[in-house]
Design an enzyme around this catalytic site. Structure first.
Site, PDB file in Angstrom:
ATOM      1  N   GLU A  95      -8.833   1.056   5.721  1.00 19.79           N
ATOM      2  CA  GLU A  95      -9.579   2.255   5.329  1.00 19.79           C
ATOM      3  C   GLU A  95     -11.065   2.141   5.682  1.00 19.79           C
ATOM      4  O   GLU A  95     -11.741   3.143   5.868  1.00 19.79           O
ATOM      5  CB  GLU A  95      -9.429   2.499   3.818  1.00 19.79           C
ATOM      6  CG  GLU A  95      -8.776   3.837   3.520  1.00 19.79           C
ATOM      7  CD  GLU A  95      -8.498   4.075   2.046  1.00 19.79           C
ATOM      8  OE1 GLU A  95      -7.476   4.681   1.771  1.00 19.79           O
ATOM      9  OE2 GLU A  95      -9.297   3.660   1.185  1.00 19.79           O
TER      10      GLU A  95
ATOM     11  N   HIS B 196      11.485 -15.407  10.443  1.00 19.25           N
ATOM     12  CA  HIS B 196      12.886 -15.122  10.769  1.00 19.25           C
ATOM     13  C   HIS B 196      13.111 -13.638  11.020  1.00 19.25           C
ATOM     14  O   HIS B 196      14.257 -13.188  11.076  1.00 19.25           O
ATOM     15  CB  HIS B 196      13.792 -15.641   9.651  1.00 19.25           C
ATOM     16  CG  HIS B 196      13.679 -17.127   9.493  1.00 19.25           C
ATOM     17  ND1 HIS B 196      14.597 -18.018  10.003  1.00 19.25           N
ATOM     18  CD2 HIS B 196      12.704 -17.881   8.926  1.00 19.25           C
ATOM     19  CE1 HIS B 196      14.219 -19.257   9.743  1.00 19.25           C
ATOM     20  NE2 HIS B 196      13.058 -19.205   9.082  1.00 19.25           N
TER      21      HIS B 196
ATOM     22  N   LYS C 212      -3.147  15.309   2.240  1.00 16.85           N
ATOM     23  CA  LYS C 212      -3.269  15.985   0.937  1.00 16.85           C
ATOM     24  C   LYS C 212      -3.355  17.492   1.138  1.00 16.85           C
ATOM     25  O   LYS C 212      -2.726  18.262   0.414  1.00 16.85           O
ATOM     26  CB  LYS C 212      -4.530  15.517   0.202  1.00 16.85           C
ATOM     27  CG  LYS C 212      -4.487  14.077  -0.252  1.00 16.85           C
ATOM     28  CD  LYS C 212      -5.742  13.737  -1.041  1.00 16.85           C
ATOM     29  CE  LYS C 212      -5.875  12.252  -1.259  1.00 16.85           C
ATOM     30  NZ  LYS C 212      -7.168  11.862  -1.762  1.00 16.85           N
TER      31      LYS C 212
HETATM   32  O1  PA5 Z   1     -10.378   3.243  -1.499  1.00 13.51           O
HETATM   33  C1  PA5 Z   1     -10.255   4.419  -1.861  1.00 13.51           C
HETATM   34  O2  PA5 Z   1     -11.231   5.108  -2.099  1.00 13.51           O
HETATM   35  C2  PA5 Z   1      -8.893   5.039  -2.047  1.00 13.51           C
HETATM   36  O3  PA5 Z   1      -7.877   4.212  -1.658  1.00 13.51           O
HETATM   37  C3  PA5 Z   1      -8.700   5.389  -3.516  1.00 13.51           C
HETATM   38  O4  PA5 Z   1      -8.784   4.233  -4.283  1.00 13.51           O
HETATM   39  C4  PA5 Z   1      -7.357   6.072  -3.758  1.00 13.51           C
HETATM   40  O5  PA5 Z   1      -7.215   7.172  -2.897  1.00 13.51           O
HETATM   41  C5  PA5 Z   1      -7.244   6.523  -5.202  1.00 13.51           C
HETATM   42  O6  PA5 Z   1      -8.276   7.398  -5.515  1.00 13.51           O
HETATM   43  P1  PA5 Z   1      -8.639   7.704  -7.010  1.00 13.51           P
HETATM   44  O7  PA5 Z   1      -9.040   6.461  -7.674  1.00 13.51           O
HETATM   45  O8  PA5 Z   1      -9.737   8.721  -6.922  1.00 13.51           O
HETATM   46  O9  PA5 Z   1      -7.394   8.297  -7.665  1.00 13.51           O
END
Ligand code: PA5
Length: 442
Positions: A284, A305, A419
């Protein structure tokens, strides 16, 4: 060895690493002075020190939940659950749930699987359970859906007032539906600071409360992280800074050697979810603007394996970073057998870990011979202190590495696309235009 250590072995030439010295210095300066992209998300940098005043309160909440609950459900997705799961799985008994150790820690809101949720609800039926609901935005669909289901169940089983004591919410200080709900219901809450992104939040209450609920020592975890924070600081010389060297090495492998995929390798199944956490952190943070090393992971020797053939012999776009644990926490000696029908007496008297270590060494040498550069992170053992070091090491290196790559390591614009489509397909109010457009494509 008192600290975790990183070595790049023969993966990259020393001169190639040193070629990044200036870029690392600039990245460190941007992180420390907040002059780089995403500079409103640097709260994780000093978190090991900043979080200390909250540790006693987090521990007290964990103690209450541990005393009152047979099961604690941690609700969250992405950065709101991966860090806790990574640490808990690395440091607790692999079979705790079968041994009936209380409280059991389970997870929800990390998927929308109906069968998973059905089975979880069935497990919790007539059990005394608590809920830690974690969402920074407070609006993420997956955890919100799970929270409504499980909160309803808890209230039905315990009554609304008793349920209140067993629900803790971790979310933004002011914004989001979870904050509104927690305030109205009067739940205990912890704040995720604005300047800490989800995937960098494991050392905040997001990770620490579930980890403390699992009976682990959060002070030792933070001690380890703080030690690494000092070691990876801007005043540490480049050559002695493990995060700087790791960031330089992986950028050199990507940019000069064309290695597009980094495999995080472990030889201990308990580290599987450390890799899952790491994949989110790097995927990310770096995967944007058409750039970024693809972070993948394998558990060895298990995956030798299955994926071993490809790694040894497939497309040469891989490098490996191996997490090696020097000393297991337990000893399993291998017995002698007079009949020796399985032919294994050559191992008699050795520890199982000796076999594992030779598998590790043999695999590294084979993969290097096969054109897969190998680097190594060595942990003296698996405990809270060294896992704390490892988490901060990866976070700091990720920030440096992202800046070297020229991206904003602290945003994640790409996760919004699915989303938008999902809400349009589900006819969420406000998505009418998108709904018509997407349905016309079907
Ligand atoms: O690193 C990030 O920002 C995302 O992976 C969030 O942690 C994830 O989308 C969850 O978001 P939230 O904590 O707002 O529910």
């Amino acid at each position: 060895m008192n600290n975790i250590q990183f070595s790049y072995g023969t993966a990259v030439a020393a001169e190639a690493i040193h070629a990044y010295k200036q870029q690392v210095a600039q990245a460190q300066e941007q992180l420390v002075n907040g002059t780089g992209l995403g500079n409103d998300f640097l709260g994780w940098m000093n978190l090991p020190a900043d979080i200390r005043p909250q540790l006693d309160d987090i521990q007290a909440t964990a103690d209450l939940l541990r005393t009152e609950c047979e099961v604690i459900v941690c609700i969250g997705i992405g950065g709101s659950y991966l860090g806790a799961k990574a640490v808990i799985d690395a440091l607790t008994n692999s079979f705790a749930w079968l041994e009936g150790e209380k409280p059991a820690i389970v997870y929800a809101g990390q998927n929308i699987g109906e069968d998973y949720l059905y089975e979880l609800q069935a497990l919790l039926k007539n059990k005394k359970f608590g809920i830690i609901s974690i969402s920074k935005s407070g609006t993420t669909t997956e955890p919100a859906l799970a929270f409504r289901l499980l909160k309803t169940q808890l209230e039905e089983q315990q009554g609304k007032e008793a349920a209140k004591r067993l629900i803790v919410c971790i979310t933004d200080a002011k914004r989001g539906a979870l904050r509104t709900l927690a305030t109205q219901e009067g739940y205990k809450t912890y704040v995720i600071e604005d300047n800490i992104g989800g995937r960098f939040s494991v050392l905040s209450p997001v990770g620490l409360l579930p980890i403390a609920c699992a009976g682990l020592d959060i002070k030792a975890l933070i001690d380890g992280a703080e030690q690494m924070m000092q070691q990876c600081g801007i005043t540490t010389p480049f050559e002695e800074n493990p995060a700087a060297i790791y960031a330089a090495a992986r950028n050199s492998l990507y940019q000069e050697q064309g290695k597009k995929v980094e495999l995080l390798v472990n030889f201990h199944p308990k580290l599987h979810n450390i890799s899952e956490w790491w994949k989110q952190l790097y995927g990310e943070s770096e995967g944007k603007d058409g750039k970024g090393i693809f972070p993948a992971s394998v558990d060895f020797t298990t995956d030798l394996h299955s994926m071993g053939q490809y790694i040894q012999d497939g497309e040469r776009h891989l490098f490996e970073t191996v997490i090696s644990v020097l000393e297991p926490n337990h000893t399993v000696p291998f017995p002698h057998d007079d009949a020796n029908l399985d032919g294994l007496n050559f191992l008699a008297g050795k520890r199982v870990d000796e076999v594992n270590k030779m598998a590790e060494l043999g695999t590294m040498l084979a993969h290097i011979d096969g054109g897969v550069p190998n680097m190594k992170i060595t942990l003296p053992k698996l405990n809270e202190y060294y896992i704390g070091q490892l988490l901060y090491f990866f976070e700091r290196a990720c920030g440096i590495s992202g800046y070297i790559l020229g991206v904003n390591p602290f945003n994640q614009p790409g996760v919004e696309a699915y989303k938008k489509n999902m809400f349009a397909l589900l006819d969420k109010p406000g998505y009418e235009a998108e709904s018509a457009a997407i349905k016309a494509r079907l």
